[in-house]
Design a protein around this motif. Structure first.
Motif, PDB file in Angstrom:
ATOM      1  N   THR A   1       0.832  -1.202   0.000  1.00  0.00           N
ATOM      2  CA  THR A   1       0.000   0.000   0.000  1.00  0.00           C
ATOM      3  C   THR A   1       0.869   1.256   0.000  1.00  0.00           C
ATOM      4  O   THR A   1       0.597   2.206  -0.738  1.00  0.00           O
ATOM      5  N   ASP A   2       1.924   1.263   0.799  1.00  0.00           N
ATOM      6  CA  ASP A   2       2.823   2.419   0.865  1.00  0.00           C
ATOM      7  C   ASP A   2       3.562   2.661  -0.455  1.00  0.00           C
ATOM      8  O   ASP A   2       3.979   3.778  -0.732  1.00  0.00           O
ATOM      9  N   ASP A   3       3.758   1.604  -1.243  1.00  0.00           N
ATOM     10  CA  ASP A   3       4.419   1.750  -2.549  1.00  0.00           C
ATOM     11  C   ASP A   3       3.492   2.444  -3.532  1.00  0.00           C
ATOM     12  O   ASP A   3       3.921   3.259  -4.334  1.00  0.00           O
ATOM     13  N   GLY A   4       2.234   2.051  -3.498  1.00  0.00           N
ATOM     14  CA  GLY A   4       1.228   2.619  -4.393  1.00  0.00           C
ATOM     15  C   GLY A   4       1.223   1.985  -5.767  1.00  0.00           C
ATOM     16  O   GLY A   4       2.200   1.394  -6.206  1.00  0.00           O
TER      17      GLY A   4
ATOM     18  N   LEU B   1      17.163 -17.312 -16.277  1.00  0.00           N
ATOM     19  CA  LEU B   1      16.544 -16.258 -15.482  1.00  0.00           C
ATOM     20  C   LEU B   1      15.201 -15.929 -16.107  1.00  0.00           C
ATOM     21  O   LEU B   1      15.118 -15.655 -17.303  1.00  0.00           O
ATOM     22  N   LEU B   2      14.146 -15.982 -15.295  1.00  0.00           N
ATOM     23  CA  LEU B   2      12.789 -15.689 -15.753  1.00  0.00           C
ATOM     24  C   LEU B   2      12.188 -14.592 -14.894  1.00  0.00           C
ATOM     25  O   LEU B   2      12.476 -14.505 -13.701  1.00  0.00           O
ATOM     26  N   LEU B   3      11.337 -13.780 -15.501  1.00  0.00           N
ATOM     27  CA  LEU B   3      10.580 -12.761 -14.774  1.00  0.00           C
ATOM     28  C   LEU B   3       9.099 -13.059 -14.939  1.00  0.00           C
ATOM     29  O   LEU B   3       8.637 -13.389 -16.039  1.00  0.00           O
ATOM     30  N   TYR B   4       8.369 -12.947 -13.852  1.00  0.00           N
ATOM     31  CA  TYR B   4       6.913 -13.111 -13.867  1.00  0.00           C
ATOM     32  C   TYR B   4       6.300 -11.939 -13.115  1.00  0.00           C
ATOM     33  O   TYR B   4       6.880 -11.442 -12.143  1.00  0.00           O
ATOM     34  N   ILE B   5       5.136 -11.514 -13.545  1.00  0.00           N
ATOM     35  CA  ILE B   5       4.287 -10.641 -12.745  1.00  0.00           C
ATOM     36  C   ILE B   5       3.064 -11.479 -12.428  1.00  0.00           C
ATOM     37  O   ILE B   5       2.368 -11.941 -13.344  1.00  0.00           O
ATOM     38  N   ASN B   6       2.845 -11.697 -11.147  1.00  0.00           N
ATOM     39  CA  ASN B   6       1.820 -12.627 -10.685  1.00  0.00           C
ATOM     40  C   ASN B   6       2.052 -13.967 -11.370  1.00  0.00           C
ATOM     41  O   ASN B   6       3.111 -14.551 -11.198  1.00  0.00           O
ATOM     42  N   ASN B   7       1.131 -14.447 -12.179  1.00  0.00           N
ATOM     43  CA  ASN B   7       1.301 -15.742 -12.837  1.00  0.00           C
ATOM     44  C   ASN B   7       1.601 -15.619 -14.325  1.00  0.00           C
ATOM     45  O   ASN B   7       1.476 -16.598 -15.066  1.00  0.00           O
ATOM     46  N   THR B   8       1.991 -14.432 -14.764  1.00  0.00           N
ATOM     47  CA  THR B   8       2.246 -14.191 -16.187  1.00  0.00           C
ATOM     48  C   THR B   8       3.728 -13.981 -16.436  1.00  0.00           C
ATOM     49  O   THR B   8       4.349 -13.102 -15.839  1.00  0.00           O
ATOM     50  N   LYS B   9       4.274 -14.799 -17.331  1.00  0.00           N
ATOM     51  CA  LYS B   9       5.686 -14.686 -17.699  1.00  0.00           C
ATOM     52  C   LYS B   9       5.903 -13.421 -18.506  1.00  0.00           C
ATOM     53  O   LYS B   9       5.108 -13.091 -19.380  1.00  0.00           O
ATOM     54  N   LEU B  10       6.992 -12.725 -18.204  1.00  0.00           N
ATOM     55  CA  LEU B  10       7.348 -11.481 -18.872  1.00  0.00           C
ATOM     56  C   LEU B  10       8.528 -11.744 -19.789  1.00  0.00           C
ATOM     57  O   LEU B  10       9.633 -11.987 -19.315  1.00  0.00           O
TER      58      LEU B  10
ATOM     59  N   GLN C   1       2.157  -1.076 -15.706  1.00  0.00           N
ATOM     60  CA  GLN C   1       1.272  -0.645 -14.621  1.00  0.00           C
ATOM     61  C   GLN C   1       1.084  -1.789 -13.636  1.00  0.00           C
ATOM     62  O   GLN C   1       0.640  -2.870 -14.011  1.00  0.00           O
ATOM     63  N   LEU C   2       1.429  -1.557 -12.373  1.00  0.00           N
ATOM     64  CA  LEU C   2       1.222  -2.551 -11.325  1.00  0.00           C
ATOM     65  C   LEU C   2       0.314  -1.969 -10.252  1.00  0.00           C
ATOM     66  O   LEU C   2       0.351  -0.770  -9.969  1.00  0.00           O
ATOM     67  N   ALA C   3      -0.479  -2.833  -9.652  1.00  0.00           N
ATOM     68  CA  ALA C   3      -1.406  -2.441  -8.585  1.00  0.00           C
ATOM     69  C   ALA C   3      -0.880  -2.953  -7.251  1.00  0.00           C
ATOM     70  O   ALA C   3      -0.058  -3.885  -7.205  1.00  0.00           O
ATOM     71  N   VAL C   4      -1.373  -2.377  -6.178  1.00  0.00           N
ATOM     72  CA  VAL C   4      -1.067  -2.887  -4.845  1.00  0.00           C
ATOM     73  C   VAL C   4      -1.525  -4.348  -4.808  1.00  0.00           C
ATOM     74  O   VAL C   4      -2.629  -4.672  -5.248  1.00  0.00           O
ATOM     75  N   GLY C   5      -0.659  -5.240  -4.337  1.00  0.00           N
ATOM     76  CA  GLY C   5      -0.973  -6.672  -4.294  1.00  0.00           C
ATOM     77  C   GLY C   5      -0.355  -7.462  -5.430  1.00  0.00           C
ATOM     78  O   GLY C   5      -0.266  -8.685  -5.346  1.00  0.00           O
ATOM     79  N   ASP C   6       0.072  -6.793  -6.515  1.00  0.00           N
ATOM     80  CA  ASP C   6       0.769  -7.492  -7.596  1.00  0.00           C
ATOM     81  C   ASP C   6       2.151  -7.921  -7.102  1.00  0.00           C
ATOM     82  O   ASP C   6       2.786  -7.217  -6.312  1.00  0.00           O
ATOM     83  N   THR C   7       2.621  -9.076  -7.580  1.00  0.00           N
ATOM     84  CA  THR C   7       3.938  -9.574  -7.182  1.00  0.00           C
ATOM     85  C   THR C   7       4.818  -9.743  -8.408  1.00  0.00           C
ATOM     86  O   THR C   7       4.401 -10.317  -9.416  1.00  0.00           O
ATOM     87  N   VAL C   8       6.052  -9.234  -8.292  1.00  0.00           N
ATOM     88  CA  VAL C   8       7.083  -9.399  -9.321  1.00  0.00           C
ATOM     89  C   VAL C   8       7.997 -10.520  -8.837  1.00  0.00           C
ATOM     90  O   VAL C   8       8.490 -10.473  -7.704  1.00  0.00           O
ATOM     91  N   TYR C   9       8.207 -11.530  -9.686  1.00  0.00           N
ATOM     92  CA  TYR C   9       9.059 -12.661  -9.348  1.00  0.00           C
ATOM     93  C   TYR C   9      10.282 -12.684 -10.258  1.00  0.00           C
ATOM     94  O   TYR C   9      10.145 -12.562 -11.478  1.00  0.00           O
ATOM     95  N   VAL C  10      11.460 -12.861  -9.667  1.00  0.00           N
ATOM     96  CA  VAL C  10      12.689 -13.127 -10.414  1.00  0.00           C
ATOM     97  C   VAL C  10      13.070 -14.556 -10.061  1.00  0.00           C
ATOM     98  O   VAL C  10      13.251 -14.892  -8.889  1.00  0.00           O
ATOM     99  N   MET C  11      13.176 -15.414 -11.090  1.00  0.00           N
ATOM    100  CA  MET C  11      13.388 -16.845 -10.877  1.00  0.00           C
ATOM    101  C   MET C  11      14.691 -17.270 -11.525  1.00  0.00           C
ATOM    102  O   MET C  11      14.976 -16.903 -12.662  1.00  0.00           O
ATOM    103  N   LEU C  12      15.459 -18.066 -10.792  1.00  0.00           N
ATOM    104  CA  LEU C  12      16.738 -18.554 -11.296  1.00  0.00           C
ATOM    105  C   LEU C  12      16.719 -20.065 -11.323  1.00  0.00           C
ATOM    106  O   LEU C  12      16.506 -20.717 -10.295  1.00  0.00           O
ATOM    107  N   GLY C  13      16.949 -20.616 -12.520  1.00  0.00           N
ATOM    108  CA  GLY C  13      16.933 -22.055 -12.718  1.00  0.00           C
ATOM    109  C   GLY C  13      18.262 -22.558 -13.250  1.00  0.00           C
ATOM    110  O   GLY C  13      19.119 -21.798 -13.690  1.00  0.00           O
TER     111      GLY C  13
END
Length: 183
Positions: free
Chosen positions: A75-78, A105-114, A135-147
């Protein structure tokens, strides 16, 4: 607050509800799957062999299993336009050994691969993965994945870092139209 350190024990990506938190190991000084000693190959393969995340380093698990760092917009991030900035990662050594194949290296926003998979080179050269996230909303998660790629041989990495930055939205007021003189 907002940071998560996880892995995908079922070997699938794209469903964050299936990711499992890594546990802090004061023994190893890293997050790993056990919270104790990091699981290593002992003649018997484990899907989490060597999987760990430290302050700026780590190692993925066996092929198909990822060390995952996530950040959920608070919430504080906005809400707003976000970018991934100040990113870096490199393999721990500069010598290619045997069938070493680098990291995925993979990037995801929530469950969507970027975008597509990025490869971290076996040469030990520093790589960046900065990008606009949109555009990201409060509650969205950015994932950085290393395989591990095709194998997890010599996949220790270091200088792993990134930040998320919200671009302030600037509103430019419409100028007041100049009245047209009347004759």
């Amino acid at each position: 607050q907002g940071w998560k350190y996880m892995w995908n024990p079922n070997g699938k990506l794209g469903d964050a509800s299936k990711y499992v938190s890594l546990n802090w190991s004061s023994t190893a000084g890293v997050y790993n799957t056990t919270g104790g000693a990091t699981t290593v190959w002992n003649g018997r393969t484990h899907k989490d062999d060597y999987l760990m995340l430290g302050a700026d380093s780590g190692h993925p698990g066996r092929p198909g299993y990822y060390a995952i760092t996530g950040y959920t917009i608070q919430t504080d991030d906005g809400a707003g336009l976000y970018s991934l900035i100040g990113s870096s990662i490199m393999k721990n050594d500069t010598i290619k050994t045997g069938d070493e194949d680098g990291l995925d290296l993979l990037l995801y926003i929530n469950n969507t691969k970027l975008g597509s998979v990025q490869s971290v080179s076996t040469t030990g050269s520093l790589m960046t993965f900065d990008r606009d996230l949109g555009q990201l909303a409060v509650g969205d998660t950015v994932y950085v994945m290393l395989g591990a790629g095709k194998n997890n041989n010599y996949d220790l990495f270091k200088n792993f870092d990134f930040s998320l930055q919200r671009t302030p939205i600037v509103t430019i007021p419409n100028p007041t139209p100049t009245p047209t003189p009347t004759p």
